[in-house]
Motif scaffolding. Structure first.
Motif, short mmCIF file in Angstrom:
data_model
loop_
_atom_site.label_atom_id
_atom_site.label_comp_id
_atom_site.label_asym_id
_atom_site.label_seq_id
_atom_site.Cartn_x
_atom_site.Cartn_y
_atom_site.Cartn_z
N ASP A 178 -42.55 1.91 83.21
CA ASP A 178 -41.74 2.12 82.01
C ASP A 178 -41.08 3.50 82.03
N VAL A 179 -41.81 4.52 82.45
CA VAL A 179 -41.24 5.86 82.53
C VAL A 179 -40.08 5.86 83.51
N PHE A 180 -40.27 5.21 84.64
CA PHE A 180 -39.21 5.10 85.66
C PHE A 180 -38.04 4.27 85.16
N PHE A 181 -38.32 3.05 84.70
CA PHE A 181 -37.26 2.11 84.33
C PHE A 181 -36.49 2.59 83.10
N LYS A 182 -37.20 3.12 82.13
CA LYS A 182 -36.55 3.58 80.90
C LYS A 182 -35.94 4.98 81.05
N GLU A 183 -36.17 5.61 82.21
CA GLU A 183 -35.66 6.96 82.48
C GLU A 183 -36.04 7.92 81.36
N LEU A 184 -37.31 7.93 81.02
CA LEU A 184 -37.79 8.74 79.90
C LEU A 184 -37.95 10.20 80.27
N THR A 185 -37.74 11.04 79.29
CA THR A 185 -38.06 12.45 79.39
C THR A 185 -39.19 12.69 78.38
N ILE A 186 -40.33 13.16 78.87
CA ILE A 186 -41.47 13.43 78.02
C ILE A 186 -41.75 14.91 78.09
N LYS A 187 -41.71 15.58 76.93
CA LYS A 187 -41.90 17.03 76.90
C LYS A 187 -43.01 17.38 75.93
N GLY A 188 -43.74 18.41 76.29
CA GLY A 188 -44.76 18.94 75.41
C GLY A 188 -44.35 20.32 74.94
N ALA A 189 -44.97 20.77 73.87
CA ALA A 189 -44.67 22.11 73.36
C ALA A 189 -45.98 22.75 72.89
N PHE A 190 -46.11 24.02 73.18
CA PHE A 190 -47.30 24.75 72.76
C PHE A 190 -46.87 25.89 71.84
N ILE A 191 -46.89 25.64 70.57
CA ILE A 191 -46.61 26.62 69.52
C ILE A 191 -45.41 27.51 69.85
N ASN A 192 -44.26 27.00 69.56
CA ASN A 192 -43.02 27.76 69.77
C ASN A 192 -42.65 28.44 68.46
N PRO A 193 -42.87 29.75 68.36
CA PRO A 193 -42.60 30.43 67.08
C PRO A 193 -41.11 30.44 66.72
N HIS A 194 -40.24 30.19 67.68
CA HIS A 194 -38.81 30.21 67.41
C HIS A 194 -38.29 28.88 66.87
N ALA A 195 -39.12 27.85 66.89
CA ALA A 195 -38.70 26.53 66.42
C ALA A 195 -38.99 26.31 64.95
N MET A 196 -39.76 27.18 64.31
CA MET A 196 -40.17 26.96 62.93
C MET A 196 -38.99 26.82 61.98
N GLN A 197 -38.02 27.70 62.08
CA GLN A 197 -36.88 27.65 61.17
C GLN A 197 -36.09 26.36 61.33
N ASP A 198 -35.88 25.94 62.58
CA ASP A 198 -35.18 24.67 62.83
C ASP A 198 -35.97 23.49 62.28
N ALA A 199 -37.29 23.52 62.47
CA ALA A 199 -38.13 22.43 61.97
C ALA A 199 -38.06 22.34 60.45
N ILE A 200 -38.10 23.46 59.79
CA ILE A 200 -38.01 23.48 58.32
C ILE A 200 -36.66 22.93 57.87
N GLN A 201 -35.61 23.32 58.55
CA GLN A 201 -34.26 22.84 58.22
C GLN A 201 -34.17 21.32 58.37
N ILE A 202 -34.70 20.79 59.46
CA ILE A 202 -34.66 19.35 59.69
C ILE A 202 -35.47 18.63 58.62
N MET A 203 -36.65 19.16 58.31
CA MET A 203 -37.51 18.51 57.32
C MET A 203 -36.86 18.50 55.94
N THR A 204 -36.25 19.59 55.54
CA THR A 204 -35.69 19.64 54.20
C THR A 204 -34.44 18.78 54.06
N ASN A 205 -33.72 18.56 55.15
CA ASN A 205 -32.48 17.79 55.07
C ASN A 205 -32.65 16.31 55.39
N ARG A 206 -33.65 15.94 56.16
CA ARG A 206 -33.71 14.57 56.66
C ARG A 206 -34.99 13.81 56.37
#
Length: 122
Positions: free
Chosen positions: A57-85
């Motif tokens: 499935d990973v091969f056929f669907k050409e998936l990109t799977i990414k992990g994240a370990f506490i990115n302090p720079h993403a908090m503002q973007d995450a809050i913006q997405i949550m409040t709008n969507r």
């Protein structure tokens, strides 16, 4: 948005964000990604946990799977997405008193808590 414990559907998505860190939700996130899709694993999993992935499935669907370990720079973007969507109120399963948090963390209070808020002041 839907509750996968109560609803089932056949839709797939370009972007799936897993924020729980539970084996079942991580596997489900991969299954729900459409061809060429991305799966972002933001939930903190148990260090001993393993998930089952269909390698084809990973091969056929050409998936990109990414992990994240506490990115302090993403908090503002995450809050913006949550409040709008996202209606975040519907995600909250428990409202806790601050003094109960140590008992929950040490297992004295056993509850199935997915997302909670802590009340700091009365």
């Amino acid at each position: 948005m839907f509750n996968p414990e109560k609803e089932e559907h056949g839709e797939t998505y370009d972007l799936v964000i897993e924020c729980v860190g539970v084996t079942a939700t991580q596997e489900r996130a991969i299954a729900l990604a459409r061809r060429g899709g991305q799966v972002l694993m933001f939930g903190v999993a148990d260090p001993e946990a393993s998930i089952q992935i269909n390698a084809y499935d990973v091969f056929f669907k050409e998936l990109t799977i990414k992990g994240a370990f506490i990115n302090p720079h993403a908090m503002q973007d995450a809050i913006q997405i949550m409040t709008n969507r996202i209606d975040v109120e519907t995600l909250i399963t428990h409202e806790l008193q601050l003094e109960d948090i140590p008992k929950i963390l040490d297992g004295t209070i056993k509850e199935k808590i997915t997302k909670a808020v802590a009340r700091i002041a009365q």
